[in-house]
Motif scaffolding. Structure first.
Motif, short mmCIF file in Angstrom:
data_model
loop_
_atom_site.label_atom_id
_atom_site.label_comp_id
_atom_site.label_asym_id
_atom_site.label_seq_id
_atom_site.Cartn_x
_atom_site.Cartn_y
_atom_site.Cartn_z
N LEU A 159 0.85 -1.20 0.00
CA LEU A 159 0.00 0.00 0.00
C LEU A 159 0.88 1.24 0.00
O LEU A 159 2.06 1.19 0.35
N THR A 160 0.29 2.34 -0.39
CA THR A 160 0.98 3.63 -0.45
C THR A 160 0.15 4.67 0.28
O THR A 160 -1.07 4.76 0.08
N VAL A 161 0.82 5.42 1.15
CA VAL A 161 0.17 6.51 1.89
C VAL A 161 0.94 7.79 1.58
O VAL A 161 1.99 8.04 2.16
N PRO A 162 0.45 8.59 0.63
CA PRO A 162 1.17 9.82 0.28
C PRO A 162 1.27 10.77 1.47
O PRO A 162 0.45 10.74 2.39
N LYS A 163 2.28 11.61 1.43
CA LYS A 163 2.49 12.61 2.48
C LYS A 163 1.23 13.46 2.66
O LYS A 163 0.65 13.95 1.69
N GLY A 164 0.79 13.62 3.90
CA GLY A 164 -0.35 14.46 4.22
C GLY A 164 -1.69 13.80 4.03
O GLY A 164 -2.72 14.41 4.32
N SER A 165 -1.72 12.56 3.56
CA SER A 165 -3.00 11.87 3.36
C SER A 165 -3.32 11.02 4.58
O SER A 165 -2.55 10.94 5.53
N SER A 166 -4.48 10.39 4.53
CA SER A 166 -4.93 9.58 5.67
C SER A 166 -5.25 8.17 5.22
O SER A 166 -5.79 7.94 4.14
N LEU A 167 -4.88 7.23 6.11
CA LEU A 167 -5.16 5.82 5.87
C LEU A 167 -5.90 5.28 7.06
O LEU A 167 -5.51 5.51 8.21
N ALA A 168 -6.98 4.56 6.82
CA ALA A 168 -7.71 3.89 7.90
C ALA A 168 -7.58 2.39 7.70
O ALA A 168 -7.63 1.89 6.57
N ILE A 169 -7.36 1.68 8.80
CA ILE A 169 -7.22 0.22 8.76
C ILE A 169 -8.28 -0.38 9.67
O ILE A 169 -8.36 -0.05 10.86
N VAL A 170 -9.11 -1.23 9.13
CA VAL A 170 -10.14 -1.91 9.92
C VAL A 170 -10.02 -3.40 9.69
O VAL A 170 -9.37 -3.86 8.76
N GLY A 171 -10.65 -4.15 10.53
CA GLY A 171 -10.61 -5.60 10.40
C GLY A 171 -10.90 -6.26 11.72
O GLY A 171 -10.99 -5.61 12.77
N ARG A 172 -11.03 -7.58 11.67
CA ARG A 172 -11.33 -8.34 12.88
C ARG A 172 -10.13 -8.31 13.83
O ARG A 172 -9.00 -8.01 13.44
N VAL A 173 -10.38 -8.67 15.09
CA VAL A 173 -9.31 -8.77 16.08
C VAL A 173 -8.33 -9.85 15.63
O VAL A 173 -8.72 -10.94 15.22
N GLY A 174 -7.03 -9.53 15.70
CA GLY A 174 -6.00 -10.50 15.32
C GLY A 174 -5.70 -10.54 13.84
O GLY A 174 -5.01 -11.47 13.38
N SER A 175 -6.18 -9.56 13.10
CA SER A 175 -5.95 -9.56 11.66
C SER A 175 -4.61 -8.95 11.27
O SER A 175 -4.25 -8.96 10.09
N GLY A 176 -3.85 -8.39 12.24
CA GLY A 176 -2.52 -7.85 11.95
C GLY A 176 -2.45 -6.35 11.86
O GLY A 176 -1.43 -5.80 11.43
N LYS A 177 -3.50 -5.65 12.28
CA LYS A 177 -3.53 -4.19 12.15
C LYS A 177 -2.43 -3.54 13.00
O LYS A 177 -1.66 -2.70 12.51
N SER A 178 -2.37 -3.89 14.27
CA SER A 178 -1.37 -3.28 15.16
C SER A 178 0.04 -3.69 14.76
O SER A 178 0.98 -2.89 14.87
N THR A 179 0.20 -4.91 14.30
CA THR A 179 1.53 -5.36 13.87
C THR A 179 2.06 -4.47 12.76
O THR A 179 3.25 -4.12 12.73
N LEU A 180 1.18 -4.06 11.86
CA LEU A 180 1.60 -3.23 10.74
C LEU A 180 2.17 -1.89 11.22
O LEU A 180 3.23 -1.45 10.75
N VAL A 181 1.51 -1.25 12.18
CA VAL A 181 2.02 0.04 12.66
C VAL A 181 3.24 -0.14 13.56
O VAL A 181 4.10 0.73 13.63
N HIS A 182 3.34 -1.28 14.23
CA HIS A 182 4.53 -1.55 15.03
C HIS A 182 5.77 -1.67 14.13
O HIS A 182 6.87 -1.28 14.53
#
Length: 603
Positions: A360-383
């Protein structure tokens, strides 16, 4: 940290100081030898009836002077050597804490807090005792034994000295036999203390849960079990220690018996004088204390060895996340242009990847939202974005640089993250909001708290921003802790803002207010928000839906609703829940309003 040996390195580092202490102790030991000589001469004159009043006073003055000299030099050497032990304790504890700071998050995931506390307090305390009592007693024993034996041989009788000293080598054999047992039992004692400390820490941290579930009796039973185990481990150690000390004392006492019997026979035969016999036994009595202390020192050294092994295991543990050799130190800031290419990641202990083929690509100044079930890897990605764990090379890029090329201080200093657990330190609210290497003004702290919608709560406290929080900020509600955590991230004015499910503990009305306040702060800042409420992420520039470590859907809110997949299913369920709440009268209908991330993207 490379270390040969904690004790040996300490001696090498302070060798001149130890030589000075040894010299002072040697003077004390030499002075002690004058006492047997004076007693022997006094006894011979007394026996021959040639002792005068003047000589009696002279002998008394000399013995008093020698005693004062021994006390002065022995006390000075103790202070000198004990100061070195305290220096070692301070240095090792400081280096241990510094080393812990360098270790990666994965290390602490596998450690109990009680074990860490035991290392920092109990093990370091044993190290101090070894260098304090152990070194002093060893030095004193070596000096007194050498000097006394030489004096006994040269001034009394070599044969009597040899016969008296014959039992003493048994002490070495005894120490060898008890060596491994005492070391293992010392390790068991330290492990039991760690278990007990962990139990107490866990109980105090979870006291509210314990009381809510009426688990006081069960927790008391668990504590009693650990407490009894610690007592039993200490009993085993004390039994071995006492047995070793008793046998050592017995061997020393046997030497004294030999001295009295053979020495008495030699006096009766006229081989030595009564004064020489008194002097010899006085020499021997000077040796008894240091020789008995050697037995205690052996035990202490084994405890020290066990503690040293535990500490060395920590010092040998290398951090997994460090500045890469390819890191470009000239990078002192980031703009926030994020790109992830074919990222697959698995935790070290996991048997399958947590993230699979993420792009995925998040350009400077833009916003990205991540949703999904518990344990789908969302927090791991930001870690991985803040490098709490190492991502594979060539998969995560910021401003076109591989994330491994960006110095950790720059990377983490330019990212503001609001984690899930909203950890707060037990200091003041002001300190928690301004938790950053650079100082902040009161105006900046107040501004951040207002944007996070926690200012009104703070000013209601008697001490306001100087209010001291309890353990982990327990004196605040869950929503207040989340908002203080948000203020802590906002005050940094970072290039990248990450909200890891950070609005879950606030009501939807407060959520709206927070999101409105964030619009000005998030202008021209890259924003990533992980959330379960669709209402808090629906205005993001792009939304990705994760399931079982993969991106299964992506697009805008309208596109994902039309797609009628997982996101649409989550959206419909939340609408039904909100409708049910309104019908039950639990929540007034909220007015439709523009949400955060759209405005935060600089649109």
């Amino acid at each position: 940290m490379e270390r040969e040996n904690i004790f040996w390195n300490h001696i090498k580092r302070n060798r001149w100081s130890y030589l000075t202490g040894f010299a002072l102790l040697s003077i004390s030991s030499l002075l002690q030898l004058f006492i047997p000589m004076l007693l022997g001469q006094f006894t011979d004159k007394l026996q021959s009836s040639t002792l005068t009043y003047k000589q009696t006073i002279t002998f008394g003055l000399w013995m008093a002077a020698v005693g004062l000299g021994v006390a002065f030099f022995r006390s000075t050497s103790r202070i000198y050597l004990f100061r070195l032990a305290r220096m070692l304790e301070t240095r090792v504890r400081g280096e241990l804490f510094t080393h812990w700071e360098k270790l990666s998050a994965q290390y602490f995931n596998n450690q109990r807090i009680g074990d860490l506390m035991s290392h920092a307090i109990s093990d370091v305390g044993v190290i101090r005792e070894v260098t304090m009592q152990g070194y002093f007693n060893i030095m004193e024993a070596v000096m007194l034994i050498l000097i006394s034996v030489v004096a006994m041989v040269t001034t009394v009788d070599p044969l009597l000295t040899l016969v008296t000293m014959l039992p003493l080598p048994l002490l070495s054999i005894l120490a060898y036999r008890f060596n491994k047992r005492i070391q293992q039992q010392s390790t068991d004692v330290q492990a039991a203390v760690s278990d007990l400390t962990s139990r107490v820490q866990e109980f105090t941290a979870g006291i509210r849960v314990v009381k809510a579930f009426v688990q006081e009796r069960e927790e008391r039973e668990l504590f009693t079990k650990d407490n009894r185990h610690a007592v039993e481990m200490n009993r085993r150690f004390v039994r071995s220690n006492s047995l070793f000390s008793s046998l050592s004392t017995g061997i020393v006492g046997f030497s004294f018996l030999v001295s009295v019997v053979f020495g008495g026979i030699m006096v009766l035969k006229g081989a030595i004088t009564l004064g020489e016999f008194v002097a010899f036994n006085t020499y021997l009595s000077l040796l008894m204390g240091p020789i008995e202390n050697l037995g205690k020192v052996v035990n202490l050294l084994q405890r020290g060895k066990a503690s040293e092994i535990r500490l060395m295991d920590i010092f040998r543990t290398q951090p997994e996340v460090v500045d890469d050799t390819a890191a470009k130190q000239e990078i002192d800031r980031i703009d926030g242009d994020i790109e992830i290419r074919n990222l697959t990641f698995a935790y070290p202990e996991a048997d399958r990847p947590t993230l699979r083929d993420i792009s995925l690509t998040v350009p400077k100044g833009s916003s990205l939202a991540i949703v999904g079930r518990v344990g789908s890897g969302k927090s791991t990605l930001v870690h991985l974005l803040v490098r709490l764990y190492n991502s594979p090379r060539g998969t995560v890029f910021i401003d076109g640089h591989d994330i491994h090329e960006i110095p950790l201080r720059t990377l983490r200093g330019q990212i503001g993250i609001v984690p899930q657990d909203q950890f707060l330190f037990s200091s003041t609210i002001r300190d928690n909001i301004g938790f950053d290497p650079k100082p902040y003004t009161d105006e900046q702290v107040i501004e951040a708290s207002k944007i996070a919608q926690v200012y009104d709560n703070i000013v209601e406290f008697p001490e306001q921003f100087d209010t001291a929080l309890g353990e982990r900020g327990i004196s605040l509600s869950g929503g207040q802790r989340q908002r203080v955590s948000i203020a802590r991230a906002l005050i940094k004015r970072p290039s990248i803002l990450i909200f890891d499910d950070s609005l879950s503990a606030v009501d939807t009305i407060t959520e709206d207010l927070i999101l409105e306040g964030l619009q000005s702060v998030m202008n021209k800042r890259t924003t990533i928000i992980i959330g379960h409420r669709i209402s808090s992420v629906q205005a993001a520039d792009q939304i990705v839906v994760m399931d079982e470590g993969e991106i299964v859907e992506r697009g805008s809110h309208e596109q994902l609703v039309r797609l009628d997949g997982l996101y649409a299913d989550m959206y419909r369920k939340q609408l039904l829940d909100q409708e049910a709440e309104r019908q039950d009268g639990q929540q007034p209908e909220k007015p439709a309003k523009a949400r955060i991330l759209h405005g935060g993207a600089g649109a």
